[in-house]
Write an enzyme that holds these catalytic residues in place. Structure first.
Site, short mmCIF file in Angstrom:
data_model
loop_
_atom_site.label_atom_id
_atom_site.label_comp_id
_atom_site.label_asym_id
_atom_site.label_seq_id
_atom_site.Cartn_x
_atom_site.Cartn_y
_atom_site.Cartn_z
N SER A 191 -4.61 18.88 12.72
CA SER A 191 -5.39 19.85 13.30
C SER A 191 -6.38 19.78 14.53
CB SER A 191 -6.21 20.54 12.05
OG SER A 191 -5.45 20.99 11.08
N SER B 231 -9.70 15.42 6.45
CA SER B 231 -10.08 15.07 5.11
C SER B 231 -10.17 13.56 4.91
CB SER B 231 -9.48 15.89 3.99
OG SER B 231 -9.44 17.04 3.94
N GLU C 270 2.91 18.46 1.34
CA GLU C 270 1.57 18.74 1.29
C GLU C 270 1.42 19.94 0.32
OE1 GLU C 270 -2.75 19.43 3.52
OE2 GLU C 270 -0.88 20.05 4.33
#
Length: 386
Positions: free
Chosen positions: A110, A145, A228
């Site tokens: 992202s 993350s 994912e």
């Protein structure tokens, strides 16, 4: 390998690693081919069908030796499938420290200008052969993350701005300690900071860091994203566990409000239906790998867990207005706190692909509905308004 032979192999592993520390036991599990039994020998597997992993996990669970993939969620849940599908033999050697969690991984997809539209990303990787075949990467990633603890990251970059946005991408493995990599924490609603923004400023990579073909990054990305979503939507716990367990416990602690019993029962039933759906999906994935159906499970889980979290928080009444973010900053996540859970749940319909993206995938790939209007797919990325 028949069932008895597989049982003996698992029993031997359990016996031989009794008393071993965690990392050593996980390494032995990988070496015994019991990490991912569908992988070939030497890559943590035995060359068996993926459905056989359930047999292994059941035996390990019965012995109290089943480890959660959450010890290295990006590495085990996303990077490992990509390495198996697209990696060189040398890159597949990274699988063992991924499984043992000696190397934590993050996903560098992202960007500030391309969140759910991953194929629209702008981070550039440019060939630089002055010191041998290599690349220089410049750009910014966000919502990454575990970047602050990760040893490596798997980055998607743009190598051909003149190609259509899906065709001009290339994937790279990046050392998060390399010169030019800067990680800055992003604090979320809970007060915690488990995700980050990552700046890549002149990061130099050898061509051996490239995963897959030049221009083949979208294939790597789809492998990772499907895995994912399957991990998020298809994870299966015990009956009555997870978010619904917190809601039931909160209901009991706050006086078991009889007026909300029906609502709680409905949520419990929906959670059980979702759990059984995930079990069915596990068998489907064992036969053919994750597909677009994983998007449906991911969407349903995200929406349901938000509703459950809101229900649990509302049971607290005025106490639900009180939240100690400073404590979370000091000691970390508080998953037993209904307020923390509700705040955290707001990310569920964004992480792993937004709910609107999931609906688009379901509509176009499962229901075969017409594609949403937009620019022609072959429009060069450089000509797309940003």
């Amino acid at each position: 390998m028949n069932e008895d032979e597989l049982r003996r192999r698992v029993a031997g592993f359990i016996r031989d690693t009794d008393g071993a520390d965690r990392a050593a036991a996980l390494g032995a599990q990988f070496d015994a081919g019991l990490a991912w039994v569908h992988h070939p020998a030497g890559a943590g597997g035995l060359g068996l069908g993926p459905d056989r992993q359930a047999e292994v996990d059941a035996l390990l669970a019965a012995a109290g030796r089943l480890e959660s993939w959450e010890r290295n969620p990006m590495g085990i849940g996303m990077v490992a499938p990509a390495l198996m599908a697209h990696g060189t033999p040398a890159q597949r050697a990274l699988l063992r420290p991924i499984f043992t969690a000696e190397h934590i991984w993050c996903q560098l997809f992202s960007e500030p200008g391309a969140g759910s539209d991953i194929a629209g990303l702008a981070t550039r990787a440019v060939r630089d052969d002055r010191h041998g075949v290599g690349w220089v990467v410049d750009g910014q990633k966000t919502w990454t993350s575990l970047a602050h603890t990760a040893r490596f990251g798997l980055a998607l970059t743009r190598t051909n701005p003149g190609a259509p946005k899906h065709a001009g991408l290339t994937a790279f493995l990046i050392d998060m300690r390399a010169a030019g990599v800067q990680v800055r924490p992003l604090r979320d609603l809970t007060g915690g900071a488990h995700f980050n923004e990552v700046f890549l400023d002149g990061v130099r990579l050898g061509d051996d860091a490239r995963l897959g073909d030049i221009g083949g990054g979208w294939a790597v990305a789809t492998t990772m994203l499907a895995s994912e979503r399957a991990a998020i939507g298809g994870s299966v716990g015990e009956r009555g566990s997870g978010a619904i367990a917190l809601a039931v416990g909160t209901w009991r602690r706050t006086g078991s409000d009889p007026d909300r019993r029906v609502e709680l029962t409905r949520l419990w039933v929906e959670a059980e239906v979702l759990r059984l759906s995930a079990l069915r999906d596990q068998r489907t994935r064992a036969e053919g790998g994750p597909g677009p159906g994983a998007s449906g499970l991911k969407l349903r889980r995200a929406l349901l867990e938000q509703r459950i979290a809101r229900f649990a928080m509302e049971l607290l009444g005025p106490a639900g207005l009180v939240y100690d973010a400073d404590a979370v900053r000091a000691v970390g996540p508080a998953p037993d706190d209904p307020v923390w859970t509700w705040l955290q749940s707001q990310a569920y319909t964004i992480a792993g692909g937004t709910s609107d993206v999931m609906r688009t995938i379901i509509g176009e790939r499962l229901l075969r509905l017409p594609k949403e209007p937009g620019l022609p797919r072959d429009t060069p990325w450089a000509q797309i308004p940003r």
